[in-house]
Design a protein around this motif. Structure first.
Motif, PDB file in Angstrom:
ATOM      1  N   ALA A 144      43.227 -29.591  46.735  1.00 26.33           N
ATOM      2  CA  ALA A 144      42.092 -30.208  47.432  1.00 26.33           C
ATOM      3  C   ALA A 144      42.314 -31.697  47.637  1.00 26.33           C
ATOM      4  O   ALA A 144      41.898 -32.263  48.660  1.00 26.33           O
ATOM      5  CB  ALA A 144      40.808 -29.965  46.649  1.00 26.33           C
ATOM      6  N   GLU A 145      42.979 -32.348  46.692  1.00 26.82           N
ATOM      7  CA  GLU A 145      43.279 -33.772  46.833  1.00 26.82           C
ATOM      8  C   GLU A 145      44.205 -34.021  48.022  1.00 26.82           C
ATOM      9  O   GLU A 145      44.231 -35.116  48.575  1.00 26.82           O
ATOM     10  CB  GLU A 145      43.934 -34.297  45.556  1.00 26.82           C
ATOM     11  N   ARG A 146      44.973 -32.987  48.402  1.00 24.30           N
ATOM     12  CA  ARG A 146      45.904 -33.088  49.533  1.00 24.30           C
ATOM     13  C   ARG A 146      45.296 -32.538  50.822  1.00 24.30           C
ATOM     14  O   ARG A 146      46.000 -32.350  51.818  1.00 24.30           O
ATOM     15  CB  ARG A 146      47.184 -32.314  49.233  1.00 24.30           C
ATOM     16  N   GLY A 147      43.999 -32.231  50.817  1.00 23.06           N
ATOM     17  CA  GLY A 147      43.351 -31.709  52.013  1.00 23.06           C
ATOM     18  C   GLY A 147      43.661 -30.264  52.298  1.00 23.06           C
ATOM     19  O   GLY A 147      43.588 -29.816  53.450  1.00 23.06           O
ATOM     20  N   VAL A 148      44.007 -29.517  51.249  1.00 27.83           N
ATOM     21  CA  VAL A 148      44.385 -28.112  51.393  1.00 27.83           C
ATOM     22  C   VAL A 148      43.484 -27.260  50.500  1.00 27.83           C
ATOM     23  O   VAL A 148      43.212 -27.627  49.352  1.00 27.83           O
ATOM     24  CB  VAL A 148      45.862 -27.885  51.014  1.00 27.83           C
ATOM     25  N   ILE A 149      43.019 -26.135  51.012  1.00 27.53           N
ATOM     26  CA  ILE A 149      42.216 -25.192  50.241  1.00 27.53           C
ATOM     27  C   ILE A 149      43.117 -24.076  49.729  1.00 27.53           C
ATOM     28  O   ILE A 149      43.791 -23.398  50.515  1.00 27.53           O
ATOM     29  CB  ILE A 149      41.094 -24.586  51.096  1.00 27.53           C
ATOM     30  N   PHE A 164      44.887 -21.389  38.277  1.00 25.44           N
ATOM     31  CA  PHE A 164      44.336 -21.415  39.627  1.00 25.44           C
ATOM     32  C   PHE A 164      43.401 -22.609  39.810  1.00 25.44           C
ATOM     33  O   PHE A 164      43.479 -23.328  40.823  1.00 25.44           O
ATOM     34  CB  PHE A 164      43.582 -20.124  39.930  1.00 25.44           C
ATOM     35  N   THR A 165      42.519 -22.820  38.864  1.00 27.38           N
ATOM     36  CA  THR A 165      41.538 -23.903  38.979  1.00 27.38           C
ATOM     37  C   THR A 165      42.227 -25.260  39.054  1.00 27.38           C
ATOM     38  O   THR A 165      41.874 -26.113  39.889  1.00 27.38           O
ATOM     39  CB  THR A 165      40.559 -23.856  37.795  1.00 27.38           C
ATOM     40  N   GLU A 166      43.230 -25.471  38.215  1.00 23.44           N
ATOM     41  CA  GLU A 166      43.955 -26.737  38.236  1.00 23.44           C
ATOM     42  C   GLU A 166      44.716 -26.910  39.552  1.00 23.44           C
ATOM     43  O   GLU A 166      44.740 -28.001  40.131  1.00 23.44           O
ATOM     44  CB  GLU A 166      44.902 -26.805  37.046  1.00 23.44           C
ATOM     45  N   ALA A 167      45.339 -25.831  40.031  1.00 25.52           N
ATOM     46  CA  ALA A 167      46.082 -25.908  41.287  1.00 25.52           C
ATOM     47  C   ALA A 167      45.155 -26.107  42.475  1.00 25.52           C
ATOM     48  O   ALA A 167      45.456 -26.878  43.396  1.00 25.52           O
ATOM     49  CB  ALA A 167      46.905 -24.635  41.471  1.00 25.52           C
ATOM     50  N   ARG A 168      44.006 -25.441  42.461  1.00 27.24           N
ATOM     51  CA  ARG A 168      43.028 -25.598  43.538  1.00 27.24           C
ATOM     52  C   ARG A 168      42.560 -27.046  43.636  1.00 27.24           C
ATOM     53  O   ARG A 168      42.444 -27.607  44.738  1.00 27.24           O
ATOM     54  CB  ARG A 168      41.832 -24.686  43.284  1.00 27.24           C
ATOM     55  N   ASP A 169      42.311 -27.674  42.488  1.00 26.21           N
ATOM     56  CA  ASP A 169      41.841 -29.053  42.494  1.00 26.21           C
ATOM     57  C   ASP A 169      42.918 -30.003  43.001  1.00 26.21           C
ATOM     58  O   ASP A 169      42.627 -30.953  43.746  1.00 26.21           O
ATOM     59  CB  ASP A 169      41.386 -29.459  41.085  1.00 26.21           C
ATOM     60  N   ARG A 172      40.846 -15.154  43.138  1.00 25.08           N
ATOM     61  CA  ARG A 172      40.266 -15.428  44.453  1.00 25.08           C
ATOM     62  C   ARG A 172      39.242 -16.562  44.343  1.00 25.08           C
ATOM     63  O   ARG A 172      38.277 -16.451  43.590  1.00 25.08           O
ATOM     64  CB  ARG A 172      39.583 -14.177  45.012  1.00 25.08           C
ATOM     65  N   GLY A 173      39.501 -17.624  45.087  1.00 25.62           N
ATOM     66  CA  GLY A 173      38.531 -18.703  45.192  1.00 25.62           C
ATOM     67  C   GLY A 173      37.738 -18.609  46.470  1.00 25.62           C
ATOM     68  O   GLY A 173      36.825 -19.390  46.716  1.00 25.62           O
ATOM     69  N   ALA A 174      38.106 -17.649  47.313  1.00 27.39           N
ATOM     70  CA  ALA A 174      37.407 -17.340  48.559  1.00 27.39           C
ATOM     71  C   ALA A 174      37.499 -15.842  48.761  1.00 27.39           C
ATOM     72  O   ALA A 174      38.355 -15.168  48.170  1.00 27.39           O
ATOM     73  CB  ALA A 174      38.043 -18.083  49.734  1.00 27.39           C
ATOM     74  N   LEU A 175      36.635 -15.321  49.596  1.00 27.22           N
ATOM     75  CA  LEU A 175      36.636 -13.882  49.824  1.00 27.22           C
ATOM     76  C   LEU A 175      37.109 -13.595  51.236  1.00 27.22           C
ATOM     77  O   LEU A 175      36.444 -13.956  52.226  1.00 27.22           O
ATOM     78  CB  LEU A 175      35.233 -13.303  49.603  1.00 27.22           C
ATOM     79  N   THR A 176      38.273 -12.975  51.328  1.00 30.08           N
ATOM     80  CA  THR A 176      38.851 -12.606  52.610  1.00 30.08           C
ATOM     81  C   THR A 176      39.866 -11.491  52.355  1.00 30.08           C
ATOM     82  O   THR A 176      40.088 -11.086  51.217  1.00 30.08           O
ATOM     83  CB  THR A 176      39.505 -13.828  53.297  1.00 30.08           C
ATOM     84  N   GLY A 177      40.479 -10.998  53.384  1.00 30.42           N
ATOM     85  CA  GLY A 177      41.510  -9.974  53.223  1.00 30.42           C
ATOM     86  C   GLY A 177      40.976  -8.704  52.581  1.00 30.42           C
ATOM     87  O   GLY A 177      39.845  -8.277  52.829  1.00 30.42           O
ATOM     88  N   SER A 178      41.805  -8.089  51.727  1.00 31.56           N
ATOM     89  CA  SER A 178      41.431  -6.822  51.097  1.00 31.56           C
ATOM     90  C   SER A 178      40.215  -6.969  50.188  1.00 31.56           C
ATOM     91  O   SER A 178      39.419  -6.039  50.040  1.00 31.56           O
ATOM     92  CB  SER A 178      42.607  -6.261  50.299  1.00 31.56           C
TER      93      SER A 178
END
Length: 296
Positions: free
Chosen positions: A196-201, A188-193, A111-117
Motif C-alpha cells: 500500500a505504501e507503494r500504491g499497490v493493493i 499477508f497483512t505485513e505485505a499488504r501494508d 484474501r484481502g478482497a473478494l474476487t475470482g473463485s
C-alpha cells in the motif's frame, strides 16, 4: 508440450520434475538435501502451457520472491550455496537453491478482497471456505479483515480443492493448521501494508509451507508474493470511480493473456500461439509490479 523436454540440462544437476512454470533439480552426486528450483519463462492459462514463453518472466518472479523473502520475518527455504553444486550460470538469474522440506499439502490462501473463485463461492453460498461473510459484497470489494481460505493441494493432474480450516486440521493436525493460518495472515497483512505504501493493493495470495526434517520448524517455501501466486491491483486505478470494474481490477499478472485467449480461442484443442504484442504487454505488467514494489 512435454514439460520434461523443456527443462534445460544443467551441469552438476539432475532434472527431477517440471510443473507448469518451475523445473526442479537435485545434485547429480552426493546427498539431495538441497534442491535447485528454476523458474522458467513458460506461461500457462486454462490448464495449458502456452507458446511462446514470456522472455524475462522467470527472472522477475525469482527476483521478487527473493526481495520478499528478505523482508519476511520467518525461516524460508533458501539454502546456502556451500551446501550444493555451483549454481549454473545459464539459470542463475531465475533459480533458487532450496532446502529439502516435508511439504504440507495445504495451499494457504489469504484474501484481502473478494474476487475470482472466492467471489463465485460467496455468490452461491454467502461464505468462502466455511467463513460466513456479510451480504452485499460485490466483485472486487476489499474486506475489512483478511480471511484465510485454505485449499488442498491435489495430486498432479487434478484440481486443487477449497477446504475449510476444520478440514485442513483433519489433514495436518490442529496445531500445524493453526500455525499455517496464523503465519499466513501475519505475512499477508505485513505485505499488504508495505504494498500500500507503494500504491499497490495486494488483493490475495497463496503461501506454501514445509517442515524442516532436522529442526521441525515451520518454513516458508516455494515462490512468495509474486505475480503468479498473488493478485495485485494499482490503487490509483482501483479507486477511480470513473472506470468500469474490469479496468479497476486489472491485475499485474498474465490477465492480458487470459483476456486474449477468451476472445481468440474456444478452449477446445490446442491453444493458439500468443501474438508478439501480447507477450510484450504481459512482460511489461510483470516488470511494472516489480519496479513499483522494490523501488518504491
Amino acid at each position: 508440450m512435454t514439460l520434461s523436454n523443456t527443462a534445460p540440462a544443467l551441469d552438476g544437476w539432475q532434472h527431477r520434475y517440471s510443473g507448469k512454470v518451475r523445473d526442479l533439480y537435485v545434485p547429480e552426486h552426493g546427498p539431495d538435501s538441497t534442491l535447485l528450483v528454476v523458474a522458467s519463462n513458460r506461461v500457462s492459462a486454462f490448464d495449458h502451457v502456452l507458446e511462446p514463453p514470456i522472455p524475462g518472466k522467470g527472472a522477475l518472479l525469482t527476483a521478487l520472491s527473493n526481495w520478499w523473502f528478505s523482508r519476511i520475518d520467518m525461516p524460508n527455504h533458501l539454502a546456502s550455496p556451500a551446501d550444493a553444486p555451483p549454481m549454473p550460470a545459464e539459470v542463475a538469474d531465475r533459480a533458487m537453491l532450496s532446502r529439502r522440506l516435508e511439504m504440507y499439502p495445504i495451499e494457504c490462501v489469504v484474501r484481502g478482497a473478494l474476487t475470482g473463485s472466492g467471489f463465485l463461492e460467496y455468490q452461491r453460498t454467502g461464505a468462502v471456505c466455511g467463513i460466513d461473510l456479510p451480504a452485499g459484497i460485490e466483485d472486487g470489494d476489499l474486506l475489512d479483515t483478511p480471511i484465510y481460505t485454505p485449499a488442498y493441494k491435489a495430486p498432479l493432474g487434478e484440481h486443487d480443492e477449497n477446504i475449510s480450516f476444520e478440514r485442513s486440521a483433519e489433514l495436518v493436525g490442529l496445531e500445524i493448521a493453526t500455525a499455517l493460518r496464523d503465519a499466513s495472515l501475519r505475512i499477508f497483512t505485513e505485505a499488504r501494508d508495505l504494498a500500500a505504501e507503494r500504491g499497490v493493493i495486494l488483493a490475495d495470495t497463496k503461501f506454501e509451507f514445509g517442515r524442516d526434517p532436522e529442526t521441525g520448524e515451520l518454513v516458508l517455501a516455494d515462490e512468495v508474493l509474486t505475480s503468479d501466486s498473488s493478485r495485485y491491483w494499482d490503487a490509483s486505478v482501483y479507486f477511480d470511480a470513473s472506470l468500469g470494474r474490469a479496468e479497476r481490477l486489472a491485475s499485474f499478472d498474465k490477465q492480458i493473456v487470459r483476456n486474449w485467449l477468451r476472445v481468440n480461442w474456444d478452449q477446445t484443442g490446442e491453444p493458439p500461439v500468443l501474438p508478439d504484442e501480447i507477450v510484450a504487454q504481459t512482460y511489461a505488467r510483470y516488470r511494472e509490479l516489480y519496479a513499483r514494489l522494490t523501488q518504491g
